[in-house]
Write a protein that holds these residues in place. Structure first.
Motif, PDB file in Angstrom:
ATOM      1  N   ASN A 122       8.909  -2.689  -4.873  1.00 13.41           N
ATOM      2  CA  ASN A 122       8.998  -1.863  -3.666  1.00 13.41           C
ATOM      3  C   ASN A 122       8.922  -0.370  -3.967  1.00 13.41           C
ATOM      4  OD1 ASN A 122       9.253  -4.050  -1.931  1.00 13.41           O
ATOM      5  ND2 ASN A 122      11.482  -4.104  -2.083  1.00 13.41           N
ATOM      6  N   GLU A 123       9.396   0.021  -5.153  1.00 15.33           N
ATOM      7  CA  GLU A 123       9.418   1.440  -5.496  1.00 15.33           C
ATOM      8  C   GLU A 123       8.095   1.925  -6.090  1.00 15.33           C
ATOM      9  OE1 GLU A 123      12.764   1.788  -8.088  1.00 15.33           O
ATOM     10  OE2 GLU A 123      14.209   1.957  -6.427  1.00 15.33           O
ATOM     11  N   ARG A 124       7.170   1.042  -6.311  1.00 12.71           N
ATOM     12  CA  ARG A 124       5.860   1.431  -6.847  1.00 12.71           C
ATOM     13  C   ARG A 124       5.149   2.324  -5.834  1.00 12.71           C
ATOM     14  NH1 ARG A 124       2.637  -0.877 -10.857  1.00 12.71           N
ATOM     15  NH2 ARG A 124       0.358  -0.747 -10.594  1.00 12.71           N
ATOM     16  N   SER A 125       4.546   3.409  -6.285  1.00 13.03           N
ATOM     17  CA  SER A 125       3.908   4.352  -5.365  1.00 13.03           C
ATOM     18  C   SER A 125       2.688   3.726  -4.689  1.00 13.03           C
ATOM     19  CB  SER A 125       3.477   5.620  -6.107  1.00 13.03           C
ATOM     20  OG  SER A 125       2.366   5.348  -6.945  1.00 13.03           O
ATOM     21  N   SER A 126       2.433   4.161  -3.462  1.00 16.64           N
ATOM     22  CA  SER A 126       1.301   3.636  -2.696  1.00 16.64           C
ATOM     23  C   SER A 126      -0.022   3.948  -3.376  1.00 16.64           C
ATOM     24  CB  SER A 126       1.303   4.228  -1.284  1.00 16.64           C
ATOM     25  OG  SER A 126       2.482   3.890  -0.607  1.00 16.64           O
ATOM     26  N   LEU A 127      -0.115   5.151  -3.972  1.00 22.03           N
ATOM     27  CA  LEU A 127      -1.351   5.554  -4.655  1.00 22.03           C
ATOM     28  C   LEU A 127      -1.619   4.646  -5.857  1.00 22.03           C
ATOM     29  CD1 LEU A 127      -3.729   7.463  -4.980  1.00 22.03           C
ATOM     30  CD2 LEU A 127      -2.244   8.983  -6.314  1.00 22.03           C
ATOM     31  N   LYS A 128      -0.582   4.394  -6.629  1.00 20.07           N
ATOM     32  CA  LYS A 128      -0.731   3.535  -7.810  1.00 20.07           C
ATOM     33  C   LYS A 128      -1.129   2.121  -7.402  1.00 20.07           C
ATOM     34  CE  LYS A 128       1.572   2.556 -12.190  1.00 20.07           C
ATOM     35  NZ  LYS A 128       2.806   2.746 -12.986  1.00 20.07           N
ATOM     36  N   THR A 129      -0.528   1.639  -6.323  1.00 16.39           N
ATOM     37  CA  THR A 129      -0.869   0.305  -5.822  1.00 16.39           C
ATOM     38  C   THR A 129      -2.308   0.268  -5.347  1.00 16.39           C
ATOM     39  OG1 THR A 129       1.418  -0.138  -5.153  1.00 16.39           O
ATOM     40  CG2 THR A 129      -0.298  -1.451  -4.096  1.00 16.39           C
ATOM     41  N   PHE A 130      -2.744   1.333  -4.666  1.00 10.94           N
ATOM     42  CA  PHE A 130      -4.114   1.388  -4.162  1.00 10.94           C
ATOM     43  C   PHE A 130      -5.124   1.393  -5.301  1.00 10.94           C
ATOM     44  CE2 PHE A 130      -7.839   4.008  -3.009  1.00 10.94           C
ATOM     45  CZ  PHE A 130      -8.375   3.186  -2.026  1.00 10.94           C
ATOM     46  N   LYS A 138       0.790  11.484  11.999  1.00  7.58           N
ATOM     47  CA  LYS A 138       1.445  11.745  10.715  1.00  7.58           C
ATOM     48  C   LYS A 138       2.932  11.468  10.825  1.00  7.58           C
ATOM     49  CE  LYS A 138      -0.024  15.291   8.451  1.00  7.58           C
ATOM     50  NZ  LYS A 138      -0.264  16.689   8.054  1.00  7.58           N
ATOM     51  N   ASP A 139       3.542  11.915  11.957  1.00  2.00           N
ATOM     52  CA  ASP A 139       4.969  11.678  12.165  1.00  2.00           C
ATOM     53  C   ASP A 139       5.258  10.191  12.231  1.00  2.00           C
ATOM     54  OD1 ASP A 139       5.429  14.344  12.159  1.00  2.00           O
ATOM     55  OD2 ASP A 139       5.456  14.574  14.346  1.00  2.00           O
ATOM     56  N   ARG A 140       4.367   9.477  12.969  1.00  2.00           N
ATOM     57  CA  ARG A 140       4.546   8.026  13.077  1.00  2.00           C
ATOM     58  C   ARG A 140       4.392   7.372  11.719  1.00  2.00           C
ATOM     59  NH1 ARG A 140       1.475   8.434  17.862  1.00  2.00           N
ATOM     60  NH2 ARG A 140      -0.349   7.584  16.804  1.00  2.00           N
ATOM     61  N   GLY A 141       3.408   7.899  10.938  1.00  2.00           N
ATOM     62  CA  GLY A 141       3.180   7.346   9.601  1.00  2.00           C
ATOM     63  C   GLY A 141       4.392   7.529   8.710  1.00  2.00           C
ATOM     64  N   ASN A 142       4.985   8.735   8.769  1.00  6.27           N
ATOM     65  CA  ASN A 142       6.170   8.993   7.962  1.00  6.27           C
ATOM     66  C   ASN A 142       7.330   8.110   8.401  1.00  6.27           C
ATOM     67  OD1 ASN A 142       4.861  10.955   6.494  1.00  6.27           O
ATOM     68  ND2 ASN A 142       5.532  12.641   7.796  1.00  6.27           N
ATOM     69  N   ALA A 143       7.443   7.971   9.736  1.00  4.72           N
ATOM     70  CA  ALA A 143       8.515   7.132  10.270  1.00  4.72           C
ATOM     71  C   ALA A 143       8.314   5.683   9.841  1.00  4.72           C
ATOM     72  CB  ALA A 143       8.556   7.223  11.804  1.00  4.72           C
ATOM     73  N   THR A 144       7.040   5.233   9.891  1.00  5.94           N
ATOM     74  CA  THR A 144       6.739   3.858   9.494  1.00  5.94           C
ATOM     75  C   THR A 144       7.032   3.646   8.023  1.00  5.94           C
ATOM     76  OG1 THR A 144       5.000   3.712  11.160  1.00  5.94           O
ATOM     77  CG2 THR A 144       4.948   2.091   9.384  1.00  5.94           C
ATOM     78  N   SER A 145       6.612   4.630   7.198  1.00  8.55           N
ATOM     79  CA  SER A 145       6.857   4.536   5.760  1.00  8.55           C
ATOM     80  C   SER A 145       8.346   4.441   5.468  1.00  8.55           C
ATOM     81  CB  SER A 145       6.260   5.762   5.065  1.00  8.55           C
ATOM     82  OG  SER A 145       6.527   5.731   3.687  1.00  8.55           O
ATOM     83  N   SER A 146       9.135   5.279   6.150  1.00  3.74           N
ATOM     84  CA  SER A 146      10.578   5.256   5.951  1.00  3.74           C
ATOM     85  C   SER A 146      11.162   3.920   6.393  1.00  3.74           C
ATOM     86  CB  SER A 146      11.243   6.388   6.754  1.00  3.74           C
ATOM     87  OG  SER A 146      10.781   7.635   6.313  1.00  3.74           O
TER      88      SER A 146
END
Length: 203
Positions: A116-124, A48-56
């Motif tokens: 780029n600012e479009r949410s990941s959920l909306k894109t999915f 989860k930490d890696r995921g957050n870091a990757t997302s950032s």
């Protein structure tokens, strides 16, 4: 009869030994299970930490890309205007192209930011931001036209220095065009559940 009795006795002994061994191993199994649960929890937290870091990192990378694009175009426009000042024969046309590309780059940067600012959920669920990708595609066509106009001016100037600088600026513009095309391709290839349906209604 004796052989059957002997076989039955052996089978009973084997069964008892098997049950005893299984019971003896239960605490060890439980211990391993606890270790695995703890390890899984640790891995989950780490992931989860890696995921957050990757997302950032991705968000920063997107922001950096847009910023770099604006900076590159600003430099490109300034150099074109410098060329225009040195060659009066094509100067006015170079200024028009510089202004056109500056406006186009501003539209492209704004559209990229919105994508780029479009949410990941909306894109999915609904797919990428096809409307703004369409706007970027339109500006790529403008860039292509500006490249063609600069190449035509390149043939008209007799100043070797101006020719060299125009050639460099044409190459820079082609690089920007390639980056915009790659941006579209990357975002259009993102998986979504109903993106194909949403794309039908976006003009």
């Amino acid at each position: 009869m004796k052989s059957k009795l002997t076989l039955a006795t052996i089978m009973a002994i084997v069964s008892l030994v098997t049950v005893s061994v299984a019971q003896a191993q239960i605490p060890e199994v439980k211990l391993k299970a606890n270790v695995n649960v703890n390890a899984s929890a640790s891995t989950s937290t780490s992931t989860k930490d890696r995921g957050n870091a990757t997302s950032s990192a991705v968000k920063k990378d997107h922001a950096s890309t847009t910023s770099d694009t604006r900076s590159d175009v600003s430099t490109f426009v300034q150099k074109l205007l410098s060329v225009a000042d040195r060659d009066g024969g094509i100067g006015s046309e170079v200024r028009v192209i510089a202004q056109s590309q500056n406006d186009s780059a501003s539209t492209t940067a704004s559209a990229m930011t919105k994508v780029n600012e479009r949410s990941s959920l909306k894109t999915f669920l609904a797919g990428t931001d096809y409307k703004n990708l369409g706007a970027i595609r339109s500006e790529i066509a403008t860039t292509s036209a500006n490249i063609a106009r600069l190449k035509a001016l390149l043939d008209r100037t007799t100043d070797a220095t101006v020719k060299a600088e125009l050639t460099l600026e044409i190459e820079a513009l082609e690089d920007e065009q390639a980056r915009a095309e790659a941006f579209i391709e990357t975002n259009e290839s993102k998986f979504s559940l109903f993106g194909w349906f949403n794309k039908l209604f976006v003009k």
